[in-house]
Design an enzyme around this catalytic site. Sequence first.
Site, PDB file in Angstrom:
ATOM      1  N   GLU A 304      80.768  50.913 -28.094  1.00 29.33           N
ATOM      2  CA  GLU A 304      81.938  51.176 -27.207  1.00 29.33           C
ATOM      3  C   GLU A 304      83.335  50.607 -27.775  1.00 29.33           C
ATOM      4  O   GLU A 304      84.441  51.102 -27.902  1.00 29.33           O
ATOM      5  CB  GLU A 304      81.804  50.087 -25.907  1.00 29.33           C
ATOM      6  CG  GLU A 304      82.879  50.171 -25.179  1.00 29.33           C
ATOM      7  CD  GLU A 304      83.379  51.566 -24.583  1.00 29.33           C
ATOM      8  OE1 GLU A 304      84.429  51.882 -24.581  1.00 29.33           O
ATOM      9  OE2 GLU A 304      82.445  52.061 -23.870  1.00 29.33           O
ATOM     10  N   ASP A 308      86.616  52.981 -28.610  1.00 29.14           N
ATOM     11  CA  ASP A 308      87.944  52.696 -28.296  1.00 29.14           C
ATOM     12  C   ASP A 308      89.230  52.630 -29.268  1.00 29.14           C
ATOM     13  O   ASP A 308      89.890  53.343 -29.033  1.00 29.14           O
ATOM     14  CB  ASP A 308      88.276  51.192 -27.510  1.00 29.14           C
ATOM     15  CG  ASP A 308      87.208  51.293 -26.236  1.00 29.14           C
ATOM     16  OD1 ASP A 308      87.102  52.372 -25.621  1.00 29.14           O
ATOM     17  OD2 ASP A 308      86.650  50.127 -25.534  1.00 29.14           O
ATOM     18  N   SER A 581      84.368  56.024 -20.740  1.00 28.78           N
ATOM     19  CA  SER A 581      84.980  55.017 -21.768  1.00 28.78           C
ATOM     20  C   SER A 581      85.692  55.551 -22.701  1.00 28.78           C
ATOM     21  O   SER A 581      86.482  54.752 -23.337  1.00 28.78           O
ATOM     22  CB  SER A 581      83.658  54.109 -22.379  1.00 28.78           C
ATOM     23  OG  SER A 581      83.003  55.155 -22.880  1.00 28.78           O
ATOM     24  N   GLY A 641      94.369  70.511  -7.123  1.00 20.12           N
ATOM     25  CA  GLY A 641      94.791  69.548  -6.647  1.00 20.12           C
ATOM     26  C   GLY A 641      93.922  68.486  -6.988  1.00 20.12           C
ATOM     27  O   GLY A 641      93.053  68.445  -7.690  1.00 20.12           O
TER      28      GLY A 641
END
Length: 664
Positions: A304, A308, A581, A641
């Site tokens: 993770e 990131d 993530s 939409g």
Amino acid sequence: MRLTAIVVVAFAACSYAAPHAAPHAIHEKRDYTPSSWEKRDRVPATATIPVRVGLRQSNLEKGYDFLMDVSHPASTNYAKHWTAEEVADMFAPSDETVTTVREWLVDSGIPAERITHSDNKGWLAFDISAQQAESLLHTEYYVYEHTSYGHIETACEQYQVPRYVQEHVDYITPGVKLAAPVKRGHSQRGKSKRGFGMTMGDGIPAPPKSRTPGPITLLNELKSCDVAITPICVAALYEVPPTFGQADPSNSLGIFEEGDFYAQKDLNLFFANFTPYIPKGTHPIPAFIDGAEAPVPVKDAGGESDLDFQLAYPLIYPQTITLYQTDDLNYATNPNSTSLGGFNTFLDALDGSYCTYSAFGETGDDPVLDPTYPDPAPGGYKGQLQCGVYKPTNVISVSYGGQEFDLPAYYQERQCNEFMKLGLQGHSIFYASGDDGVAGPPGDDSKNGCLGKKHDIFSPAWPNSCPYLTNVGATKVYPNKTVFEPECAVVDPINMPYSVAFSSGGGFSNIYPIPSYQAAAVATFFADYNPPYKYYSGNASFGKDGGLYNRIGRGYPDVAANGDNIAVYNEGNFTLEGGTSASTPIFASIVNRINEERLLIGKKPVGFVNPALYSHPEVLNDITCGSNPGCSTPGFDAVPGWDPVSGLGTPNYPRMLALFLSLP
């Protein structure tokens, strides 16, 4: 004479806590005691009880309107954000409330000098005997023991306060609440990382590990974006130009991590192969909370954290990143930890008043659900809980979360209020919407992550359903498609390619109603693309008549970005990862870039972006294909939409920039 003295002393002890003569009313009542709790002995009369009276906050019902006033593009006060002091003063209990409750306590025999008023003005605290507490609150205190964990609580079945005091009191502890720790296992409830990873197989050529990718030309990278999303693919998808010039030092991008740690070697490998303009050794600014540490050796690197930073740096460099790494190893990584909640120690560190903030029957961090510091465990953080030690960055990206069902509503609502207060101060907070479609993770409440006796009711995510956050869903460049064609929402069946199915988390809250800023968009979705499922209206009618989702709940996600087949270096190897993530730091980075442009011309950061985006959906790329299956259903569909799969769509940097630069 001796007998007389004893009688006088006994009478004095009783009269000390004599309640006010005014009529009383039940303030809180527990309708039943869960079978997991066993009522034991009555608390001894002489035992000391620490009493906390949570005072009714002022103007909380106006918080939403206050936030819209500084966030809606039609407001003349757009971007006129509040200071932390202004926020604290606005929501503090009124002087009337403080005076009324204090006078009741003093009139009941509690010496004024023994009553402490918290720094944030939210509660009154004092210690008295059990006998005095029972007399004060017209109740009886018992010891309760959890039959599985042996956890002990002092509680009552109901308590009373004078009617004239009732409107000024939020709650009193110890009270009616019973909560026991639950150990986290592999399929734990509570906060978890959003995302997946896989090591590259023989069918996908991995770039070299220690030099710039000479064979991978700009053209080849763009042609292979359906196989591996690299920085050049992200830039092309969302028309993000290269950065230039000096970065504003006040505009660092915040990224939250817990129990997952980056390795500098992985960042260096990524920079060398994909972004050689980012110098080797570039790393986030540390903002370590309650004993957290980073980085780690490459063999211990977390997927993770590496993901990131490797997504964010190429979009924002030379802007910096601030790493909010939270909690010591005992709480962050120990599978036997009894901490089940999340984000409260993070919020404590950003806002010192949150450490003692009282709302919804909770003062400060939950003693059962949250970490407690100093941590007595071997190697645990021995310092005090860190309160207000870091200034929040303008934009914060969080790729962790859980499900509404896993935590008490009061816990979530208190936390949601803090997000509102951060929005008032001009901070944009982005959360990954989840990776399990309309369900929770497998094993969360049920084998398939769904709710209800039949395990077929959709499971909304936490804290995503809070209306003061921006939720980011996931899209994908499908095989044989290019970055110049529209993306679709991710739908990856099990083992294709991950070991579990992956689709963008989305649905409707069981706690929060539809906020006004998205009411028209949600109404259009139901009117034009009504889902083929029965529904219920409000949590009070949960699952009624076979309903699978709450028709009147806050919808999420709000937006989306690419979240599949992301090229990453992890543990020294080139891999592909996926999950919302990945989507979240992409969208957050783009907003950070926009803030940089606003600061350059003397404007303030954009703050809470939802009202502006829902008012101007044309600045996003509408996603009209894909779905988010779960709970033995196809889930919801991505349609023209807003929809509860991809939200309003993916970022279009030039159009978003033009909109936000045009605003005050």
